[in-house]
Design a protein around this motif. Structure first.
Motif, PDB file in Angstrom:
ATOM      1  N   VAL A  50       0.834  -1.204   0.000  1.00  0.00           N
ATOM      2  CA  VAL A  50       0.000   0.000   0.000  1.00  0.00           C
ATOM      3  C   VAL A  50       0.868   1.253   0.000  1.00  0.00           C
ATOM      4  N   ALA A  51       1.982   1.199   0.714  1.00  0.00           N
ATOM      5  CA  ALA A  51       2.864   2.365   0.799  1.00  0.00           C
ATOM      6  C   ALA A  51       3.610   2.632  -0.506  1.00  0.00           C
ATOM      7  N   VAL A  52       3.925   1.599  -1.279  1.00  0.00           N
ATOM      8  CA  VAL A  52       4.714   1.818  -2.497  1.00  0.00           C
ATOM      9  C   VAL A  52       3.867   2.032  -3.739  1.00  0.00           C
ATOM     10  N   ILE A  53       2.575   1.812  -3.683  1.00  0.00           N
ATOM     11  CA  ILE A  53       1.726   2.066  -4.858  1.00  0.00           C
ATOM     12  C   ILE A  53       1.842   3.513  -5.331  1.00  0.00           C
ATOM     13  N   PRO A  54       1.791   4.520  -4.441  1.00  0.00           N
ATOM     14  CA  PRO A  54       1.920   5.893  -4.944  1.00  0.00           C
ATOM     15  C   PRO A  54       3.277   6.187  -5.600  1.00  0.00           C
ATOM     16  N   VAL A  55       4.313   5.476  -5.211  1.00  0.00           N
ATOM     17  CA  VAL A  55       5.646   5.714  -5.759  1.00  0.00           C
ATOM     18  C   VAL A  55       5.877   4.898  -7.032  1.00  0.00           C
ATOM     19  N   LEU A  56       5.653   3.585  -6.966  1.00  0.00           N
ATOM     20  CA  LEU A  56       5.932   2.707  -8.103  1.00  0.00           C
ATOM     21  C   LEU A  56       4.774   2.616  -9.089  1.00  0.00           C
ATOM     22  N   GLY A  57       3.559   2.769  -8.600  1.00  0.00           N
ATOM     23  CA  GLY A  57       2.387   2.577  -9.435  1.00  0.00           C
ATOM     24  C   GLY A  57       1.738   1.238  -9.127  1.00  0.00           C
ATOM     25  N   PHE A  58       0.534   1.068  -9.641  1.00  0.00           N
ATOM     26  CA  PHE A  58      -0.252  -0.124  -9.321  1.00  0.00           C
ATOM     27  C   PHE A  58       0.354  -1.399  -9.894  1.00  0.00           C
ATOM     28  N   LEU A  59       0.701  -1.388 -11.168  1.00  0.00           N
ATOM     29  CA  LEU A  59       1.162  -2.621 -11.806  1.00  0.00           C
ATOM     30  C   LEU A  59       2.495  -3.123 -11.259  1.00  0.00           C
ATOM     31  N   PRO A  60       3.542  -2.295 -11.140  1.00  0.00           N
ATOM     32  CA  PRO A  60       4.790  -2.818 -10.576  1.00  0.00           C
ATOM     33  C   PRO A  60       4.644  -3.246  -9.111  1.00  0.00           C
ATOM     34  N   ALA A  61       3.887  -2.479  -8.323  1.00  0.00           N
ATOM     35  CA  ALA A  61       3.693  -2.843  -6.912  1.00  0.00           C
ATOM     36  C   ALA A  61       2.918  -4.152  -6.800  1.00  0.00           C
ATOM     37  N   SER A  62       1.896  -4.314  -7.624  1.00  0.00           N
ATOM     38  CA  SER A  62       1.114  -5.551  -7.601  1.00  0.00           C
ATOM     39  C   SER A  62       1.949  -6.732  -8.075  1.00  0.00           C
ATOM     40  N   GLY A  63       2.770  -6.509  -9.082  1.00  0.00           N
ATOM     41  CA  GLY A  63       3.656  -7.572  -9.548  1.00  0.00           C
ATOM     42  C   GLY A  63       4.632  -8.002  -8.467  1.00  0.00           C
ATOM     43  N   PHE A 103     -11.852  -2.594 -19.730  1.00  0.00           N
ATOM     44  CA  PHE A 103     -12.738  -1.711 -18.975  1.00  0.00           C
ATOM     45  C   PHE A 103     -12.282  -0.255 -18.972  1.00  0.00           C
ATOM     46  N   GLN A 104     -11.110   0.030 -19.488  1.00  0.00           N
ATOM     47  CA  GLN A 104     -10.536   1.375 -19.597  1.00  0.00           C
ATOM     48  C   GLN A 104     -10.481   2.094 -18.252  1.00  0.00           C
ATOM     49  N   VAL A 105     -10.029   1.356 -17.237  1.00  0.00           N
ATOM     50  CA  VAL A 105      -9.826   1.923 -15.909  1.00  0.00           C
ATOM     51  C   VAL A 105      -8.426   2.522 -15.871  1.00  0.00           C
ATOM     52  N   VAL A 106      -8.312   3.754 -15.391  1.00  0.00           N
ATOM     53  CA  VAL A 106      -7.008   4.384 -15.267  1.00  0.00           C
ATOM     54  C   VAL A 106      -6.349   3.848 -14.001  1.00  0.00           C
ATOM     55  N   LEU A 107      -5.241   3.142 -14.189  1.00  0.00           N
ATOM     56  CA  LEU A 107      -4.507   2.577 -13.063  1.00  0.00           C
ATOM     57  C   LEU A 107      -3.447   3.564 -12.590  1.00  0.00           C
ATOM     58  N   PRO A 108      -3.227   3.677 -11.278  1.00  0.00           N
ATOM     59  CA  PRO A 108      -2.227   4.624 -10.771  1.00  0.00           C
ATOM     60  C   PRO A 108      -0.846   4.321 -11.347  1.00  0.00           C
ATOM     61  N   MET A 109      -0.181   5.367 -11.873  1.00  0.00           N
ATOM     62  CA  MET A 109       1.128   5.203 -12.502  1.00  0.00           C
ATOM     63  C   MET A 109       2.269   5.292 -11.506  1.00  0.00           C
ATOM     64  N   GLY A 110       2.124   6.090 -10.485  1.00  0.00           N
ATOM     65  CA  GLY A 110       3.213   6.246  -9.521  1.00  0.00           C
ATOM     66  C   GLY A 110       4.053   7.465  -9.818  1.00  0.00           C
ATOM     67  N   SER A 111       4.533   8.119  -8.793  1.00  0.00           N
ATOM     68  CA  SER A 111       5.300   9.338  -8.957  1.00  0.00           C
ATOM     69  C   SER A 111       6.688   9.086  -9.519  1.00  0.00           C
ATOM     70  N   LEU A 112       7.200   7.894  -9.431  1.00  0.00           N
ATOM     71  CA  LEU A 112       8.525   7.570  -9.939  1.00  0.00           C
ATOM     72  C   LEU A 112       8.582   7.659 -11.469  1.00  0.00           C
TER      73      LEU A 112
END
Length: 163
Positions: free
Chosen positions: A102-115, A152-161
């Motif tokens: 949860v803490a790294v999603i804003p930095v890395l983004g949804f896909l890399p953090a989930s991976g 579904f064309q959902v915008v996934l968080p990209m991350g500030s990095l």
């Protein structure tokens, strides 16, 4: 034919009496609150079904409590035994892993953090090696991307990095 009936342990599990007591207290509170809806004015009032349900909860809670009071205490029935029973190391570590996720999603983004979360979880739980775990993680993240971003064309968080 094998006996499929579950056997109950002869000794208490850590925290079992406390849980049974809390169950009775909750059921008693639910019964009191349902009684306050309309009292015992009649069988067609609004509080009858909640009173019936909470009365069943209270009776079964009392039965469970009486059964737990008859069982002998286990050797590890103290606070440390309860904590060890409720919070095994694996649960604590995966809770910490989810907190890091949860803490790294804003930095890395949804896909890399989930991976990363999937890779660590699959590798730790499945224990089939890092290459299989990585392959399944990448496949899963790819399916998530296709399903949510493309279909579904959902915008996934990209991350500030990456911005």
């Amino acid at each position: 034919m094998p006996n499929t009936e579950m056997k109950t342990p002869d000794t208490l599990r850590p925290g079992e009496r406390l849980f049974a007591l809390l169950l009775v207290l909750f059921a008693g509170y639910a019964f009191w609150e349902s009684y306050r809806i309309s009292g015992l004015d009649g069988l067609t009032t609004g509080g009858v079904l909640p009173m019936l349900a909470s009365a069943v909860m209270l009776v079964t809670g009392l039965v469970i409590l009486s059964e737990t009071l008859r069982k002998p205490r286990a050797d590890d029935s103290g606070i440390s035994g309860l904590v060890a029973y409720l919070l095994p190391l694996r649960v604590v570590l995966f809770t910490a892993l989810v907190a890091v996720y949860v803490a790294v999603i804003p930095v890395l983004g949804f896909l890399p953090a989930s991976g990363g979360l999937l890779f660590i979880a699959i590798w730790a739980l499945w224990r089939k090696g890092p290459l299989r775990s990585m392959a399944i993680s990448l496949l899963s993240v790819g399916v998530i991307y296709l399903l949510f971003r493309v279909v579904f064309q959902v915008v996934l968080p990209m991350g500030s990095l990456w911005q």
